[in-house]
Enzyme design. Structure first.
Site, PDB file in Angstrom:
ATOM      1  CD  GLU A  92      -3.114  -0.864   2.151  1.00  0.00           C
ATOM      2  OE1 GLU A  92      -4.284  -1.085   1.807  1.00  0.00           O
ATOM      3  OE2 GLU A  92      -2.812  -0.550   3.301  1.00  0.00           O
ATOM      4  CB  CYS A 112       2.825   8.051   2.803  1.00  0.00           C
ATOM      5  SG  CYS A 112       3.154   7.101   4.283  1.00  0.00           S
ATOM      6  CB  CYS A 119       6.562  -3.612  10.629  1.00  0.00           C
ATOM      7  SG  CYS A 119       7.864  -2.772  11.552  1.00  0.00           S
ATOM      8  CB  CYS A 123       4.330  -0.385  17.377  1.00  0.00           C
ATOM      9  SG  CYS A 123       6.067   0.014  17.101  1.00  0.00           S
ATOM     10  CB  CYS A 126       1.486   0.077  14.388  1.00  0.00           C
ATOM     11  SG  CYS A 126       1.955   0.033  12.651  1.00  0.00           S
ATOM     12  CB  CYS A 342      -0.040   7.494  10.952  1.00  0.00           C
ATOM     13  SG  CYS A 342       0.621   8.959  10.266  1.00  0.00           S
TER      14      CYS A 342
HETATM   15  N1  SAH Z   1       8.265   2.259  11.203  1.00  0.00           N
HETATM   16  C1  SAH Z   1       8.419   3.658  11.152  1.00  0.00           C
HETATM   17  C2  SAH Z   1       7.691   4.316  10.020  1.00  0.00           C
HETATM   18  C3  SAH Z   1       6.304   3.829   9.713  1.00  0.00           C
HETATM   19  S1  SAH Z   1       5.086   4.194  10.932  1.00  0.00           S
HETATM   20  C4  SAH Z   1       8.040   4.295  12.487  1.00  0.00           C
HETATM   21  O1  SAH Z   1       7.464   3.608  13.315  1.00  0.00           O
HETATM   22  O2  SAH Z   1       8.368   5.452  12.678  1.00  0.00           O
HETATM   23  C5  SAH Z   1       4.865   5.928  10.698  1.00  0.00           C
HETATM   24  C6  SAH Z   1       4.260   6.654  11.894  1.00  0.00           C
HETATM   25  O3  SAH Z   1       2.914   6.217  12.125  1.00  0.00           O
HETATM   26  C7  SAH Z   1       5.018   6.392  13.195  1.00  0.00           C
HETATM   27  O4  SAH Z   1       5.277   7.576  13.879  1.00  0.00           O
HETATM   28  C8  SAH Z   1       4.040   5.544  13.960  1.00  0.00           C
HETATM   29  O5  SAH Z   1       4.200   5.659  15.317  1.00  0.00           O
HETATM   30  C9  SAH Z   1       2.726   6.069  13.512  1.00  0.00           C
HETATM   31  N2  SAH Z   1       1.616   5.157  13.798  1.00  0.00           N
HETATM   32  C10 SAH Z   1       1.615   3.811  13.836  1.00  0.00           C
HETATM   33  N3  SAH Z   1       0.388   3.334  14.149  1.00  0.00           N
HETATM   34  C11 SAH Z   1      -0.408   4.396  14.308  1.00  0.00           C
HETATM   35  C12 SAH Z   1      -1.790   4.564  14.592  1.00  0.00           C
HETATM   36  N4  SAH Z   1      -2.598   3.529  14.791  1.00  0.00           N
HETATM   37  N5  SAH Z   1      -2.272   5.810  14.667  1.00  0.00           N
HETATM   38  C13 SAH Z   1      -1.459   6.880  14.455  1.00  0.00           C
HETATM   39  N6  SAH Z   1      -0.167   6.782  14.160  1.00  0.00           N
HETATM   40  C14 SAH Z   1       0.369   5.562  14.094  1.00  0.00           C
HETATM   41 FE1  SF4 Z   2       6.674  -1.001  12.485  1.00  0.00          FE
HETATM   42 FE2  SF4 Z   2       4.306   0.138  12.857  1.00  0.00          FE
HETATM   43 FE3  SF4 Z   2       6.100   0.148  14.820  1.00  0.00          FE
HETATM   44 FE4  SF4 Z   2       6.515   1.658  12.628  1.00  0.00          FE
HETATM   45  S1  SF4 Z   2       4.862   1.894  14.120  1.00  0.00           S
HETATM   46  S2  SF4 Z   2       7.986   0.326  13.680  1.00  0.00           S
HETATM   47  S3  SF4 Z   2       5.589   0.338  11.063  1.00  0.00           S
HETATM   48  S4  SF4 Z   2       5.132  -1.667  13.949  1.00  0.00           S
END
Ligand code: SAH
Ligand code: SF4
Length: 351
Positions: A92, A112, A119, A123, A126, A342
């Protein structure tokens, strides 16, 4: 298959010379593929037919990404595209436009990109992290995501103005392919996007942040902090492991010293977990006087049981940081109704 979008200018020169052609033919390939976006080598009419045939016979291709699904938000500003890459795997990519923010008369158009399918960082808030890791994305397929949207924008007489590595995956966990893509996208003989218009977002792999600082690039860095202390951060980022909050802040400082680019700390705000005034005060204490910038991201809904805080709490959190002299903004959220915001990208459930 060998994709011409993988090759840096000097590699393209080497290829054409190996095929018995003069060096300048390299630019006769690079210019059209990064400005006209043909879908097939046979469309590069600047090249002699014999060279086109040779490239095809050698197994070279261009533009391997095929669009399989497109969803546009109601206001038309966010477009999420599901692309099938060369190996047939879907990925995506999102375009976010800001019609009121003009760059040389054109709307700011940010792509983006995804650097991994899934990943491994896990997290808990996410959607990509909850899928687990499937595979790394190759440089040419990162470039293909940008080219796909560049073609779409060109049809509207617009162009890509900004690029963020904030899609699926952890860019610094796919370092070599990510940096090759950055070089291809910023080289003036290739896509030629200004380095300052690119931001890499990372969960914080310290050794790779230091490596990035040494690349002699002017790209922006965003570190996903999410908590002011290790206990809370490890709950949200289970793989944070040895990377402590203090180490991340020091790595950000080193990046700033080397590159002169101010680092942004991203902070996903989750109701009842990391959004209290006490946590805000702890974060303010940690960052005050540091010159850093905090970007608050009220969390977008995923399948998990996490909620976005009420607007009131978000503003209160921001106020505490600002009062302590910490530069802070709340991310303007776009595309969440089409799961393009995000943290909402995933390819295991195709929407
Ligand atoms: N892996 C990298 C880049 C991809 S995520 C990282 O974690 O920075 C990009 C951004 O989206 C990150 O700041 C992450 O914390 C945020 N993000 C992830 N899940 C989210 C969610 N459910 N709502 C809002 N932001 C989120
Ligand atoms: Fe991976 Fe999502 Fe954590 Fe970014 S926020 S490091 S994409 S698991």
């Amino acid at each position: 298959m060998k994709d011409l979008y993988r090759l840096l200018p000097e590699e393209m020169e080497k290829l054409v010379m190996e095929l018995g052609q003069p060096r300048y033919r390299a630019d006769q390939i690079l210019y059209p593929i990064y400005n006209k976006f043909p879908k097939d080598i046979s469309e590069i009419l600047q090249l002699p037919t014999s060279l086109r045939d040779k490239l095809i016979a050698e197994g070279y291709t261009i533009g391997s990404a095929k669009e399989v699904n497109r969803i546009v938000s109601e206001d038309g500003d966010t477009t999420k595209i599901l692309l099938n890459l060369v190996d047939g795997n879907p990925i995506e990519t999102v375009l976010i436009q800001y019609p009121t923010s003009k760059i040389n008369g054109h709307p700011r158009s940010t792509i983006c990109v995804s650097t991994q399918d899934g990943c491994a960082m896990g997290c808990i808030f996410c959607a990509t992290g909850q899928m687990g890791f499937k595979r790394n994305i190759k440089a040419e397929d990162i470039v293909a995501q940008v080219i796909h949207f560049a073609r779409l924008l060109q049809e509207r007489d617009q162009h890509v103005t900004n690029l963020v590595f904030m899609g699926m995956g952890e860019p610094l966990a796919n370092y070599d392919e990510m940096i090759r893509a950055v070089r291809l996208l910023t080289d003036n003989r290739c896509f030629g996007l200004g380095q300052r218009h690119i931001t890499i977002s990372t969960i914080g792999i310290i050794k790779e942040i230091d490596r990035l600082a040494d690349e002699n690039l002017q790209i922006g860095l965003a570190i996903s902090l999410h908590a002011p202390n290790d206990k809370l951060r490890r709950k949200l980022v289970p793989t944070a492991g040895p990377h402590s909050v203090n180490d991340l802040i020091s790595a950000g400082r080193r990046y700033y010293k080397k590159t002169g680019r101010r680092v942004t700390f991203e902070y996903a705000l989750i109701e009842g977990i990391n959004d209290s005034p006490e946590v805000a005060a702890e974060l303010a204490y940690l960052l005050e006087g540091n010159g850093s910038h905090v970007n608050l991201i009220p969390i977008n809904p995923t399948d998990g049981n996490f909620k976005r805080p009420a607007r009131r709490s978000v503003l209160e959190f921001e106020r505490i940081l600002v009062n302590a002299g910490v530069n802070c903004t709340v991310r303007v959220e776009k595309g969440s109704e089409i799961s393009a915001a995000c943290g909402q990208l995933r390819t295991d459930i195709v929407s």
